[in-house]
Design an enzyme around this catalytic site. Structure first.
Site, PDB file in Angstrom:
ATOM      1  N   GLU A 207      25.818  36.863  43.479  1.00 33.88           N
ATOM      2  CA  GLU A 207      26.797  37.801  43.006  1.00 33.88           C
ATOM      3  C   GLU A 207      28.175  37.793  43.362  1.00 33.88           C
ATOM      4  O   GLU A 207      29.240  38.039  42.661  1.00 33.88           O
ATOM      5  CB  GLU A 207      26.160  39.419  43.220  1.00 33.88           C
ATOM      6  CG  GLU A 207      24.982  39.788  42.407  1.00 33.88           C
ATOM      7  CD  GLU A 207      24.828  39.695  41.115  1.00 33.88           C
ATOM      8  OE1 GLU A 207      26.018  39.799  40.356  1.00 33.88           O
ATOM      9  OE2 GLU A 207      23.918  39.197  40.426  1.00 33.88           O
TER      10      GLU A 207
ATOM     11  N   HIS B 268      34.432  33.947  41.154  1.00 32.13           N
ATOM     12  CA  HIS B 268      34.941  33.171  39.704  1.00 32.13           C
ATOM     13  C   HIS B 268      35.693  34.281  39.125  1.00 32.13           C
ATOM     14  O   HIS B 268      36.780  33.639  38.460  1.00 32.13           O
ATOM     15  CB  HIS B 268      33.566  32.941  39.156  1.00 32.13           C
ATOM     16  CG  HIS B 268      33.628  32.098  37.610  1.00 32.13           C
ATOM     17  ND1 HIS B 268      32.791  31.742  36.957  1.00 32.13           N
ATOM     18  CD2 HIS B 268      34.790  31.494  37.621  1.00 32.13           C
ATOM     19  CE1 HIS B 268      33.349  30.886  36.147  1.00 32.13           C
ATOM     20  NE2 HIS B 268      34.646  30.921  36.155  1.00 32.13           N
TER      21      HIS B 268
END
Length: 471
Positions: A265, A271
């Site tokens: 996660e 990202h």
């Protein structure tokens, strides 16, 4: 665009509109299609109601003789148990239940194939596959390359099945034996704070700037870590463009699986953070084709770090087993699903009537192909197509296999090449949707239209098989 400066920001967006122009119909036809959309989604909605609300599985006795009703939630847990009787009864209980509705499910499945194929045809696509991949401009060669390359390396999956049979010490390996951990009775408690420290160490190959950002996330409440009343189950990452940072929500418990979930996660969060802080609003988000790459790179780096640093042989066996199962379930299994979809839609285009028997025969043959001679392919598994909700979102599942392959290939290059590979990877993380996803991955060093990244990932799988055999 050339003459009006404010339009330059939207150059790619406008080019995408023009690229898809041939598949947009005139106003009257678009109005007609929009009015049929609710009817077109009926098969998917019907399946969701059936699978989530109406279907009921039988009650069996657990290993202590206590009655337990099989549910979607506990089915895999039952298959992971060491009592083979329980596994077999759970397996047969689920698939016999689906089989009792096989004609209804087959008709509904075929209706979904029909509606999707019709809409693809009306929008001037060469095939339903072209229609599904067009939104993100993914070449059909990427899909076909995945199936072909995996077909060329089916021997590795067969070797793994042989190893599983050998380690389990069974005369016959059945479908209900696939989920049992090969390392029995292993437990390792890892607190949340320990998990944070381990993840930071594992991600050091990505550079000080990356780990500093991860440390910031851990220390400044980016992560809602523990279970709470009314909180959604599972784990996920969420953010939006103008937020100072994304958030991770999970339900941490002190075990190895949650250590990997945390790394996964945080990969999503990094990202999202890097894309939204690098790209302007129109290009700050990223599409599903690359969504699992960053998270899986983090998991792969964590796995390699743990394998490198652990001196506990039982833990090492657990990790190798865990890693091998990811290859089986994420690359091989999802590719098998993708090949099944392609075969089914091709048959429909050729005029074949998709009965439940046709679907079951097609699926059963693929299961035999993928698992090899070491496996007794139980007849009940022929109905597994009826249990996969993703099939009602056509040509979706292949992205799990391509994303995982890309991530393993990227993690290997990061560890072997160092700074240059890290630089390429961070550019990818910062890319959002500023380019087609296939081009973003090419810039990072993997071309998913070629066998190379898939073969690089499968080389890791082969090494794991050999290591488990030696262990």
């Amino acid at each position: 665009i050339a003459s009006y400066e404010p339009l330059k920001l939207y150059k790619r967006s406008l080019e995408e509109v023009l690229r898809q122009k041939e598949h947009i119909l005139d106003a009257k036809m678009e109005d007609v299609l929009s009015q049929f959309r609710e009817i077109a989604t009926a098969p998917s909605n019907t399946y969701a109601m059936f699978n989530n609300a109406d279907i009921k599985f039988p009650t069996i006795q657990d290993s202590q003789g206590t009655p337990i009703q099989i549910t979607h939630g506990n089915f895999i847990d039952l298959l992971e148990g060491h009592d083979r009787r329980v596994r077999e009864e759970a397996f047969k209980g689920v698939y016999h239940t689906y089989s009792s509705f096989k004609n209804t499910l087959g008709t509904n499945f075929a209706a979904n194939v029909t509606q999707y194929s019709l809409f693809a045809k009306l929008r001037n696509f060469k095939s339903p596959l072209h229609a599904a991949l067009d939104a993100n401009n993914i070449p059909v060669e990427v899909y076909n390359n995945l199936i072909h390359t995996m077909g060329e390396h089916m021997n590795l999956m067969h070797r793994y099945m042989g190893l599983r049979k050998e380690i389990m010490g069974v005369d016959e390996l059945h479908m209900y034996d696939l989920f049992v951990p090969l390392v029995s009775d292993f437990t390792k408690e890892i607190t949340y704070d320990e998990a944070c420290s381990i993840v930071l160490e594992a991600l050091k190959p990505l550079g000080e700037d990356y780990t500093a950002l991860v440390k910031e996330a851990f220390e400044n409440r980016w992560v809602d870590k523990y279970e709470n009343e009314g909180k959604r189950s599972g784990a996920y990452s969420w953010g939006c463009f103008d937020a100072p940072h994304p958030y991770v929500l999970m339900n941490y418990t002190n075990n190895v699986n949650n250590l990997f979930t945390l790394a996964h996660e945080i990969g999503h969060a990094m990202h999202s953070y890097l894309s939204s802080h690098t790209q302007p609003y129109p290009y700050a988000d990223y599409c599903i084709f690359v969504a699992e790459v960053a998270s899986t790179v983090n998991e792969a780096l964590l796995m390699q770090y743990l394998l490198k640093t652990t001196t506990d042989e039982a833990f090492r066996k657990y990790l190798v087993n865990y890693f091998m199962e990811q290859f089986r379930t994420t690359i091989y299994r999802q590719t098998m699903f993708a090949e099944f979809e392609k075969m089914v839609y091709d048959m429909h285009m050729e005029g074949v009537t998709l009965t439940s028997q046709t679907l079951s025969d097609t699926y059963y043959a693929l299961v035999k192909k993928y698992h090899g001679d070491h496996m007794v392919v139980d007849s009940e598994i022929a109905m597994e197509w009826a249990r996969i909700p993703h099939f009602y979102t056509p040509f979706y599942v292949y992205q799990y296999a391509t994303g995982y392959s890309a991530a393993i290939a990227l993690s290997e290059s990061i560890l072997s090449e160092g700074e240059e590979a890290v630089k390429r990877y961070k550019n990818f993380l910062s890319g959002g949707s500023s380019k087609d996803p296939i081009d973003l991955l090419k810039d990072a060093g993997v071309d998913m239209s070629t066998p190379a990244p898939i073969e690089a990932a499968l080389k890791v799988f082969e090494n794991l098989i050999e290591e488990m055999r030696s262990l």
